[in-house]
Enzyme design. Structure first.
Site, PDB file in Angstrom:
ATOM      1  NE  ARG A 121      21.060  21.543   0.498  1.00  0.00           N
ATOM      2  CZ  ARG A 121      21.967  20.927   1.214  1.00  0.00           C
ATOM      3  NH1 ARG A 121      22.763  21.620   1.997  1.00  0.00           N
ATOM      4  NH2 ARG A 121      22.084  19.618   1.170  1.00  0.00           N
TER       5      ARG A 121
ATOM      6  CG  ASP B 214      20.507  16.949   0.996  1.00  0.00           C
ATOM      7  OD1 ASP B 214      21.177  16.503   1.924  1.00  0.00           O
ATOM      8  OD2 ASP B 214      20.688  18.050   0.456  1.00  0.00           O
TER       9      ASP B 214
ATOM     10  N   PRO C 163       1.908  33.826  -0.495  1.00  0.00           N
ATOM     11  CG  PRO C 163       0.550  34.537   1.264  1.00  0.00           C
ATOM     12  CD  PRO C 163       1.639  34.984   0.359  1.00  0.00           C
TER      13      PRO C 163
ATOM     14  CD  GLU D 217      -3.075  43.162   4.902  1.00  0.00           C
ATOM     15  OE1 GLU D 217      -3.787  42.161   4.763  1.00  0.00           O
ATOM     16  OE2 GLU D 217      -2.282  43.315   5.849  1.00  0.00           O
TER      17      GLU D 217
HETATM   18  N1  ADE Z   1       4.765  35.965   1.818  1.00  0.00           N
HETATM   19  C1  ADE Z   1       3.948  35.859   2.870  1.00  0.00           C
HETATM   20  N2  ADE Z   1       3.714  34.583   3.185  1.00  0.00           N
HETATM   21  C2  ADE Z   1       4.412  33.828   2.288  1.00  0.00           C
HETATM   22  C3  ADE Z   1       4.583  32.432   2.084  1.00  0.00           C
HETATM   23  N3  ADE Z   1       3.979  31.531   2.861  1.00  0.00           N
HETATM   24  N4  ADE Z   1       5.364  32.032   1.059  1.00  0.00           N
HETATM   25  C4  ADE Z   1       5.962  32.937   0.262  1.00  0.00           C
HETATM   26  N5  ADE Z   1       5.844  34.258   0.415  1.00  0.00           N
HETATM   27  C5  ADE Z   1       5.074  34.712   1.412  1.00  0.00           C
END
Ligand code: ADE
Length: 226
Positions: free
Chosen positions: A154, A169, A89, A116
């Site tokens: 794709r 697309d 993330p 984590e």
């Molecule tokens: N791992 C945990 N959350 C994630 C996300 N939002 N994007 C990519 N990998 C992740």
């Protein structure tokens, strides 16, 4: 294109890889996907892949001395070490422009995390392209890796049956736009009619209607794209 997936849960990919579009692309030799279990690189008898964070706190951290050798060994297989992507993330946000960059690669190595997170030294040593699929936290990178694979294949030549369909697309091409509304039979359903212009067979008028519909949708739903 070759895709290597490094994960603690390779079994999560079985159903997805067996699905129709990707399955056909693999059978036709257009895409090759290899799965590796990071746990196979654990060095102790308990096959430990994670440990408690120094400094305390909740959760477990993926171990540098397991993940780094795993990535290095997989990248050594084959002439091209590939483009290393870490799913997290904290990465740059995935969008169609990023997908297009990835699709230009011959080989992509996708590193999925769990728990984590990764020991920071994994980032420092491997310098991966860190990618996030959105501002939310998944339980691991596997679903994010599947999203990337799905979007990238794709764009691999010949994977889509209709050569044009990735061109119209949403988000593809220079100017990102939402795709226009589509209809198929029946012409009327619960008193909702298909716009008559789409039934008339005038290709110019249809193209014009679609362009306007696409612009209007984008303005109403995703003004940030304009
Ligand atoms: N791992 C945990 N959350 C994630 C996300 N939002 N994007 C990519 N990998 C992740």
């Amino acid at each position: 294109m070759r895709l290597d997936v490094l994960t603690l849960f390779p079994e999560m990919f079985a159903g997805y890889l067996g699905g129709s579009l990707l399955k056909r692309a693999i059978e036709r030799g257009l895409v090759e996907v290899r799965l590796y279990n990071i746990r196979d690189w654990a060095t102790d008898k308990h096959k430990t892949v994670d440990d408690r964070p120094f400094g305390g706190g909740p959760g477990m951290v993926l171990k540098v001395d397991t993940v780094v050798p795993c990535v290095e060994e997989v990248r050594r297989q084959g002439a091209d070490p590939g483009h290393l992507v870490m799913l997290t993330p904290q990465g740059r946000r995935l969008d169609q422009a990023v997908v297009e960059q990835l699709a230009a690669r011959e080989r992509i190595v996708l590193l999925c995390g769990r728990y984590e997170g990764f020991d920071e030294r994994i980032r420092l040593l491997l310098e991966p392209d860190e990618i996030s699929i959105g501002d939310f936290v998944l339980n691991g990178g596997e679903v994010a890796a599947m999203a990337i694979i799905d979007a990238v294949i794709r764009l691999v030549p010949d994977v889509l049956g209709d050569a044009q369909s990735s061109q119209v697309d949403s988000f593809s091409g220079g100017q990102p736009r939402l795709e226009f509304a589509q209809y198929t039979r029946p012409r009327v359903y619960r008193e909702l009619e298909v716009p008559p212009v789409l039934l008339g067979g005038n290709h110019e008028e249809i193209a014009c209607w679609r362009q306007q519909n696409s612009k209007r949708r984008t303005r109403l739903r995703r003004a940030d794209l304009l």
